[in-house]
Design a protein around this motif. Structure first.
Motif, short mmCIF file in Angstrom:
data_model
loop_
_atom_site.label_atom_id
_atom_site.label_comp_id
_atom_site.label_asym_id
_atom_site.label_seq_id
_atom_site.Cartn_x
_atom_site.Cartn_y
_atom_site.Cartn_z
N LYS A 1 -10.83 -3.07 -0.70
CA LYS A 1 -12.11 -2.68 -0.10
C LYS A 1 -11.88 -1.55 0.91
CE LYS A 1 -14.75 -6.72 -0.99
NZ LYS A 1 -14.41 -6.60 -2.40
N VAL A 2 -12.85 -0.63 0.99
CA VAL A 2 -12.65 0.51 1.89
C VAL A 2 -13.06 0.18 3.32
CG1 VAL A 2 -12.93 2.20 0.03
CG2 VAL A 2 -14.91 1.58 1.41
N PHE A 3 -12.39 0.81 4.25
CA PHE A 3 -12.72 0.71 5.68
C PHE A 3 -12.89 -0.75 6.16
CE2 PHE A 3 -13.54 5.26 5.30
CZ PHE A 3 -13.01 5.73 6.48
N VAL A 4 -11.86 -1.54 5.94
CA VAL A 4 -11.90 -2.93 6.42
C VAL A 4 -10.92 -3.17 7.57
CG1 VAL A 4 -12.73 -4.01 4.28
CG2 VAL A 4 -10.28 -3.63 4.58
N THR B 1 -16.88 5.47 0.68
CA THR B 1 -15.72 5.65 -0.19
C THR B 1 -14.77 6.66 0.46
OG1 THR B 1 -14.99 6.04 -2.45
CG2 THR B 1 -16.83 7.41 -1.68
N ASN B 2 -13.79 7.08 -0.28
CA ASN B 2 -12.77 7.99 0.24
C ASN B 2 -12.50 9.14 -0.73
OD1 ASN B 2 -11.72 6.76 2.74
ND2 ASN B 2 -11.24 5.03 1.40
N ILE B 3 -11.84 10.16 -0.24
CA ILE B 3 -11.43 11.29 -1.09
C ILE B 3 -10.44 10.79 -2.16
CG2 ILE B 3 -10.12 13.48 -1.12
CD1 ILE B 3 -12.83 13.86 0.17
N TYR C 1 -16.02 12.83 13.43
CA TYR C 1 -14.66 12.32 13.63
C TYR C 1 -14.36 11.15 12.69
CZ TYR C 1 -14.76 15.07 17.83
OH TYR C 1 -14.85 16.12 18.69
N HIS C 2 -13.12 11.09 12.26
CA HIS C 2 -12.67 9.90 11.53
C HIS C 2 -12.51 8.78 12.57
CE1 HIS C 2 -10.33 7.15 9.19
NE2 HIS C 2 -10.52 7.91 8.13
N PRO C 3 -12.99 7.56 12.28
CA PRO C 3 -12.85 6.49 13.29
C PRO C 3 -11.42 6.22 13.72
CG PRO C 3 -13.78 5.64 11.22
CD PRO C 3 -13.73 7.12 11.10
N ILE D 1 -17.81 9.39 3.54
CA ILE D 1 -16.58 9.65 2.79
C ILE D 1 -15.41 9.84 3.75
CG2 ILE D 1 -15.49 11.17 1.09
CD1 ILE D 1 -18.38 11.94 0.15
N GLY D 2 -14.43 8.98 3.62
CA GLY D 2 -13.23 9.06 4.46
C GLY D 2 -12.12 9.74 3.69
N GLU D 3 -10.90 9.48 4.16
CA GLU D 3 -9.75 10.22 3.63
C GLU D 3 -9.07 9.46 2.47
OE1 GLU D 3 -7.29 11.47 6.92
OE2 GLU D 3 -5.50 11.21 5.71
N GLY D 4 -8.62 8.27 2.78
CA GLY D 4 -7.93 7.48 1.77
C GLY D 4 -7.66 6.10 2.33
N PRO D 5 -7.43 5.11 1.47
CA PRO D 5 -7.22 3.74 1.95
C PRO D 5 -5.97 3.62 2.84
CG PRO D 5 -7.44 3.83 -0.46
CD PRO D 5 -7.34 5.24 0.01
N GLY D 6 -6.04 2.71 3.79
CA GLY D 6 -4.87 2.37 4.61
C GLY D 6 -4.29 1.06 4.11
N ALA D 7 -3.44 0.45 4.95
CA ALA D 7 -2.74 -0.76 4.52
C ALA D 7 -3.71 -1.91 4.22
CB ALA D 7 -1.75 -1.17 5.60
N ASP D 8 -4.72 -2.11 5.08
CA ASP D 8 -5.65 -3.24 4.87
C ASP D 8 -6.49 -3.03 3.61
OD1 ASP D 8 -5.17 -4.85 7.31
OD2 ASP D 8 -5.82 -3.01 8.29
N GLU D 9 -6.84 -1.78 3.38
CA GLU D 9 -7.65 -1.46 2.21
C GLU D 9 -6.81 -1.65 0.94
OE1 GLU D 9 -7.43 0.52 4.99
OE2 GLU D 9 -9.40 -0.02 5.79
N ASP D 10 -5.57 -1.21 0.99
CA ASP D 10 -4.66 -1.33 -0.16
C ASP D 10 -4.43 -2.80 -0.53
OD1 ASP D 10 -2.62 -0.23 -1.99
OD2 ASP D 10 -1.23 -1.30 -0.69
N1 URA Z 1 -9.21 5.36 6.57
C1 URA Z 1 -9.86 5.96 5.55
O1 URA Z 1 -9.99 7.19 5.50
N2 URA Z 1 -10.38 5.19 4.61
C2 URA Z 1 -10.30 3.86 4.60
O2 URA Z 1 -10.80 3.23 3.68
C3 URA Z 1 -9.63 3.26 5.69
C4 URA Z 1 -9.09 4.02 6.66
#
Ligand code: URA
Length: 221
Positions: free
Chosen positions: A90-93, A117-119, A191-193, A77-86
């Motif tokens: 898709k998450v974490f792409v 997924t994300n928060i 850690y968050h990547p 579980i990550g934080e939230g989508p970034g620009a590529d995800e938006d």
């Molecule tokens: N960082 C996040 O926390 N989530 C993503 O999907 C992408 C980057």
């Protein structure tokens, strides 16, 4: 036998003029539990993709529900989508996602082994941290995902995810010291990547966390 095959066969019978089906024995149409989970997640994603519970819905391009194996034993579980995800839904792409894929590979896991997924499911403008009310609107979706997937282990990526779910305002260093319970599921914090991309010297600590997760994962029945 999966639902698609059964549906296709029934359509074939109808098209060829057969209106009745007789069974000598009770048919055993056992449905794969993995397919049930996958279908439930797809239905929920379809229901929620037009969510407008919070302000993030106004600026998002795509709702990013989550991706991966509906039967995963490990959920990230990550934080939230970034620009590529938006952009992709898709998450974490993006770059952080690519690093995450390599980190998983280092402990012999593929993206398809885990569910990610994300928060929050919509991108916060300029990648700011999600606000409390945005998290509160979105966390019920995450709780539903967890109750469908029923992972055996959870990995929270970064401090925002940890604070949001563990309800403690600890520094990441403290969160990492022990495992936690979230919904009675053994939960790791690491850690968050994206933080590792900014601070490569932390990668050695992330590797320590990954090795512990690998041992637990490999001991799962
Ligand atoms: N960082 C996040 O926390 N989530 C993503 O999907 C992408 C980057």
């Amino acid at each position: 036998m999966n639902k698609k095959v059964i549906k296709q066969y029934l359509e074939y019978l109808e098209l060829t003029g057969i209106r009745d089906i007789f069974f000598e024995h009770k048919p055993n149409f056992s449905i794969d539990p993995k397919e049930v989970k996958s279908q439930k997640l797809k239905n929920l994603e379809n229901t929620y993709k037009s969510c407008n519970k919070c302000e993030l819905s106004k600026s998002r391009n795509k709702f990013c529900y989550g991706n991966g194996n509906p039967n995963a034993k490990l959920m990230l579980i990550g934080e939230g989508p970034g620009a590529d995800e938006d952009r992709t839904g898709k998450v974490f792409v993006g770059r952080a996602g690519q690093l995450l894929t390599r980190m998983l590979k280092a402990i012999d896991l593929q993206r398809d082994d885990v569910y990610i997924t994300n928060i929050v499911k919509c991108r916060p403008p300029n990648n700011r941290n999600p606000l409390q009310k945005e998290k509160e609107s979105c966390i019920p979706y995450l709780e539903e995902q967890i109750s469908i997937i029923q992972p055996k282990l959870i990995l929270l990526l970064g401090k925002v995810a940890a604070i949001s779910l563990l309800n403690k305002n600890n520094p990441l260093k403290k969160f990492r010291k022990t495992t936690h319970k979230y919904k009675n599921i053994k939960t790791y914090v690491s850690y968050h990547p994206a933080a590792l991309l900014r601070n490569p010297k932390w990668k050695k600590f992330a590797w320590v966390d990954l090795q512990k997760i690998q041992i637990d994962y490999n001991n799962l029945s």
